[in-house]
Write an enzyme that holds these catalytic residues in place. Structure first.
Site: not given
Lengths: 318, 424
Positions: B66, B307
């Site tokens: 992120r 993931d």
């Protein structure tokens, strides 16, 4: 475990028809029967929900549906607040939960919610304060339970034994919350045969697994039917991506007087409205003797009164 | 730096032969050797290894950190630490940051922050096309020079077949591996769940398997033509497995991975509108899940990844279709892998092959050893200890997981990569 049912089997919310016991569905239809007289006489109110507050929370514009919920609440003497959130704070960036919290601070008893996202009513029910009921007035493609109940009620008034009925739901099932809730409701009430009819582009791929027969040809689809429900075709579906044109749709899937002859002689024709005349249904059928479309609207009032009274715990006089 | 002695651990390094009990002496930055002499261990901090497994550090082929672009969800520092504490010593960052990993400046930022983060080692995949778009090739040579280990389109569909063809040819010219995620940009666009029974019932816009298989079939043809080394990321259905198996039979050297949630859950797990199970690729049928498990067991799928997609709470606090897809995964990667072993899906050595060794081969990293002088890259795990996965036990800033409340096996007692050491 069930969000919408209390442990003793009453509705805490009404979010979906899925999972409702047959007994409860029939109880709601019976209550609608008792309230029908009041619903039809506009001048008389029942005091069942006096002092209760109901907020119509519409995140998607719909004058018709909102009006019937508003009328239903008023005939039960509830205080009603209409909030068109589509044009209010959420478009200024306020989150759905913030909107809810603000409204709950005003101590309301029920939210009647319409929202463009599937699952929105469920989400609001999960996050609503205890004691605040949620009545789903349509969430995305998911569910429109009061529409399904009023359609079941309308059918029952004409044809009381669902076991004997062949019901065909025709049109844009893929995008239709009405169709999803109806197929559930008719199934719970024991309908003899359920069919969906439409081009493959407008049917969900796994629809057969829901125990319905799939017809891509309207003539086979309505042959011998006792009830035909025509679904509204939304304008944006007609512009080429799902269907070539309105004209071709009417020729292939529209309900004309000629086609209606394939159904049983006493077959009734329904439509949740608003109709596209000449697209999914011919005017002579919509206004013809088999049509119960206007009756659906007035039954809608009684059914919504019944659901609101039930959820808020009022005893409907038999 | 002080010495650490792990005493009496069970060595589980499938590539180094059969398991046995070992003592291991190391300092942060360097392995000093197995079964050291008593004179060597003087002054060492002792860690009890009895009943624990000493395994190579896990390698996660896909973890969103992120940063840059969405540091309200997580950041490199928080996530590399969470990964190391979860037994992951290397992770791969897909290129779909904001901005995308399509310039040397972004690569340098990511790798610098990662070094400061003192957790798992970060490997960046560069963008295959500029801004992961449909217009132009990315500067692949510069991206490699800046430290990218591969290029790819992970997380974004690439509809322009002509551009993809040239991108693969160009990557092949640089001998740069490509990581592709097969997503057709049109079929299933706007979908939020597998197009099947559950989506039909719940009125959720569907993602048919052809979203993946159509793009995968095209990509395989283009990979074959270009002669590029390719890795296919996040297979979600049985037909994709069959396409990969078929390509291998034709002699193509391709590898593939699957995301951990797709090995445990299926389309029914989104009921009733569970935002934490809103994933891309979506959870498909139980038959697909079983085929993915079988393919991982027989090696058709080379690797499993977490993931990892951490989110802020608001991202999931909306009606289902409006929620952001993805699950936070680094905290449960080891536990769910051990669960595959417990359930008999994989042997212990097959699990380590799929979660630690094969990913290194795919990335071109050396397989870890424990010889004196080697770089420490291992994990000490207590396979019998159990914990409940929840916000309190998760170290990632993203608490969004469809496995919340699951009892998971495997407590990490020690994890080390190079000079970054964590001891419970």
């Amino acid at each position: 475990m069930s969000l919408q049912l209390t442990p003793d089997g009453r509705l805490r919310h009404l979010l979906t028809i899925d999972g409702l016991p047959r007994r409860l569905v029939e109880e709601l239809l019976d209550a609608a029967d008792s309230l029908r007289g009041v619903a039809l006489r506009g001048n008389k109110k029942l005091p069942l929900l006096r002092g209760r507050t109901i907020i119509n929370l519409f995140f998607e514009a719909s004058t018709r549906t909102r009006t019937t919920f508003e009328l239903a609440a008023e005939r039960l003497s509830a205080d009603v607040v209409n909030l068109d959130v589509a044009s209010s704070s959420t478009s200024k960036g306020e989150s759905l939960l913030d909107t809810l919290a603000t409204l709950e601070a005003m101590h309301c008893d029920m939210f009647v919610v319409r929202h463009p996202d599937s699952g929105a009513a469920h989400f609001i029910a999960e996050h609503a304060a205890p004691g605040t009921a949620v009545l789903n007035a349509g969430d995305g493609r998911h569910a429109h339970p009061t529409q399904a109940l009023l359609d079941a009620y309308t059918i029952r008034r004409h044809k009381p034994r669902f076991e004997d009925l062949t019901i065909a739901v025709v049109g844009d099932v893929l995008h239709s919350r009405v169709a999803r809730s109806e197929l559930r409701a008719f199934g719970i009430l024991g309908a003899g045969e359920l069919r969906v009819v439409g081009p493959r582009t407008l049917l969900p791929p796994a629809i057969e697994e829901l125990g319905v027969q799939v017809h891509t040809d309207i003539e086979s689809g309505i042959t011998g039917a006792d009830v035909i429900v025509m679904l509204r075709l939304q304008r944006e579906r007609m512009r080429g991506a799902f269907l070539p044109s309105e004209g071709e749709y009417f020729r292939r899937y529209g309900l004309s007087a000629e086609r209606l002859k394939l159904a049983k002689p006493d077959c009734i024709v329904m439509h949740p409205g608003p109709m596209n005349r000449g697209v999914e249904i011919a005017s002579e059928v919509a206004d013809g003797p088999r049509s119960v479309i206007l009756e659906q609207v007035s039954n809608g009032l009684a059914v919504r009164m019944a659901v609101m009274s039930h959820i808020l715990g009022a005893q409907v006089p038999a | 730096m002080s010495k650490v002695l792990i005493r009496g651990a069970t060595l589980c390094y499938p590539h180094l032969g059969s398991e046995r009990a070992v003592d291991l002496l190391f300092v942060p930055g360097q392995v000093l050797g197995m079964d050291p002499k008593p004179s060597q261990v003087r002054g060492a901090e002792e860690v009890d290894g009895r009943g624990r497994w000493l395994i190579p550090g896990l390698v996660d082929l896909a973890a969103r950190l992120r940063e840059p672009g969405a540091t309200h969800k997580a950041d490199i520092r928080s996530e590399v630490t969470a990964a190391l504490l979860g037994g992951i010593t290397h992770l791969v960052l897909p290129p779909d940051t904001r901005p995308a990993v399509d310039s040397t400046a972004v690569v340098e930022l990511i790798l610098r922050r990662a070094r400061e983060g003192r957790g798992a080692t970060v490997h960046a995949i560069g963008a295959l096309t500029r801004d992961l778009g449909e217009e132009a090739l990315a500067e692949m040579g510069a991206l490699r020079a800046a430290g990218c280990i591969a290029v790819g389109n992970i997380g974004r569909p690439l509809g322009n077949s002509n551009l993809l063809r040239r991108a693969l040819q160009y990557a092949a010219s640089l001998d740069l591996p490509v990581h592709l995620q097969a997503i057709d940009p049109w079929i299933g666009a706007g979908g939020v769940a597998h197009e099947g029974r559950v989506a039909a019932l719940q009125g959720l816009p569907g993602i048919p398997e052809t979203t993946e298989t159509l793009a995968l079939a095209r990509d395989l043809m283009l990979v074959e033509e270009a002669g590029v080394r390719a890795h296919f990321a996040r297979l979600s259905c049985a037909r994709s497995v069959a396409l990969i198996a078929d390509a291998r039979r034709r002699g193509l050297r391709v590898s593939a991975d699957v995301a951990m949630p797709n090995l445990f859950l299926n389309e029914h797990d989104v009921l009733p509108f569970r935002a934490d199970a809103h994933l891309l690729p979506p959870l498909r049928t139980s038959a697909d899940r079983d085929a993915l498990r079988a393919a991982l067991a027989d090696g058709t799928i080379d690797a499993v990844c977490s993931d990892h997609q951490p989110h802020d709470p608001d991202a999931k606090l909306r009606p289902f279709p409006a929620t952001e897809p993805g699950a936070s995964g680094v905290d449960s990667f080891l536990g769910l892998g051990l669960k595959l072993v417990q359930e008999g899906v994989l042997s212990r050595s097959a699990w380590l092959e799929r979660a630690a060794l094969a990913p290194r081969r795919i990335l071109g990293l050396p397989l870890p050893t424990l010889e004196a002088g080697a770089l420490p890259d291992f994990v000490l795990v207590d396979p019998r200890a159990e914990y409940t996965l929840d916000a309190a036990t998760m170290m990632s800033r993203g608490k969004n997981t469809p496995f919340r409340g699951w009892r998971l096996p495997g407590r990490v007692d020690l994890a080390v990569i190079a000079d970054r050491l964590w001891i419970r």
